[in-house]
Scaffold this active site. Structure first.
Site, mmCIF file in Angstrom:
data_model
loop_
_atom_site.group_PDB
_atom_site.id
_atom_site.type_symbol
_atom_site.label_atom_id
_atom_site.label_comp_id
_atom_site.label_asym_id
_atom_site.label_seq_id
_atom_site.Cartn_x
_atom_site.Cartn_y
_atom_site.Cartn_z
ATOM 1 N N ASP A 6 7.488 1.516 -0.766
ATOM 2 C CA ASP A 6 7.085 0.289 -1.411
ATOM 3 C C ASP A 6 5.428 0.182 -1.202
ATOM 4 O OD1 ASP A 6 6.963 -2.758 -2.090
ATOM 5 O OD2 ASP A 6 7.271 -3.117 0.297
ATOM 6 N N LEU A 7 4.771 -1.000 -1.685
ATOM 7 C CA LEU A 7 3.253 -0.875 -1.443
ATOM 8 C C LEU A 7 2.996 -2.064 -0.254
ATOM 9 C CD1 LEU A 7 0.443 -0.462 -2.550
ATOM 10 C CD2 LEU A 7 0.711 -2.665 -4.107
ATOM 11 N N GLY A 8 3.178 -3.275 -0.698
ATOM 12 C CA GLY A 8 2.994 -4.462 0.340
ATOM 13 C C GLY A 8 3.548 -4.157 1.691
ATOM 14 N N SER A 107 6.996 -0.626 -6.416
ATOM 15 C CA SER A 107 6.498 -1.824 -6.003
ATOM 16 C C SER A 107 6.709 -3.094 -6.803
ATOM 17 C CB SER A 107 5.036 -1.786 -5.733
ATOM 18 O OG SER A 107 4.371 -3.196 -5.428
ATOM 19 N N LYS A 141 12.888 -4.916 -7.594
ATOM 20 C CA LYS A 141 13.881 -4.853 -6.296
ATOM 21 C C LYS A 141 14.432 -6.252 -6.009
ATOM 22 C CE LYS A 141 10.259 -2.999 -4.457
ATOM 23 N NZ LYS A 141 9.337 -2.321 -3.361
ATOM 24 N N ASP A 166 9.657 -3.012 3.359
ATOM 25 C CA ASP A 166 9.690 -3.919 4.406
ATOM 26 C C ASP A 166 10.417 -5.063 4.230
ATOM 27 O OD1 ASP A 166 8.054 -5.053 2.361
ATOM 28 O OD2 ASP A 166 7.115 -6.490 3.754
#
Length: 199
Positions: A6-8, A107, A141, A166
């Site tokens: 994931d990114l964030g 993401s 997602k 996360d």
């Protein structure tokens, strides 16, 4: 192996309180009021699937929040979500690729954010073999089909895949396919996971 990041709050720290703080400064609406109203609503999800333009999203979300924001003010606040890169994760992504693994980013993002973070953090694209972005895929997602789409595109089975995110809902979505999924609850989770594998 296929590693999906994931990114964030996995590769880049993000904080929506920074968004709300910027909007509060522009409008003088108290931060506490905005915090109570803020929710990832259907409008938010539609934007992440690429179903709404940036302008339409800004207008609808501002209305939901009761904020008299211009598009420029909205966008300025929206970009404030990004805090800093996690260089230790970037280093792990590079090392995995050096070892012959496939490394991709998946993401839930949106067009407005992708006018900002790729230029701000070019290290992300440089560390990944491919970027899978929700607004380009028309899905987000934790919809199971988005994970299946990545597996199909990459040519890996769920058993050959590890996913880091996360968000517990996103982890649950990937688990439905049998993907090994790691909930990233802090900056030490990913380095800790790879401490033995990458020795």
């Amino acid at each position: 192996m296929l590693y999906i990041f994931d990114l964030g709050n996995v590769i880049v720290d993000i904080d929506f309180n920074r968004v709300l703080g910027t909007w509060s400064d522009f409008t003088r609406v108290p931060l506490a009021t905005l915090t109570q109203k803020f929710a990832m609503s259907d409008v938010f999800h539609q934007h992440e699937r690429g179903e709404l333009s940036d302008e339409a999203f800004a207008a609808a979300f501002s209305q939901e929040m009761g904020l008299p924001l211009s598009y420029e003010q909205f966008a300025h606040g929206w970009q404030a979500v990004f805090v800093a890169l996690r260089p230790e994760v970037i280093a792990i992504m590079h090392k995995l690729r050096e070892q012959g693994h496939r490394v991709v980013v998946l993401s839930n993002t949106n067009n407005l954010h992708t006018t900002f973070w790729p230029d701000e953090y070019p290290e992300v694209r440089a560390a990944a073999d491919h970027m899978y972005l929700s607004q380009e895929m028309g899905m987000r997602k934790p919809e199971v089909r988005i994970y299946q789409k990545v597996l199909d595109a990459e040519g890996f089975s769920a058993e050959e895949t590890v996913f880091f995110d996360d968000n517990a809902d996103n982890i649950a979505g990937a688990n439905q396919l049998g993907i090994t999924s790691i909930l990233v609850t802090g900056k030490d989770v990913i380095p800790g996971y790879f401490a033995k594998q990458l020795c």
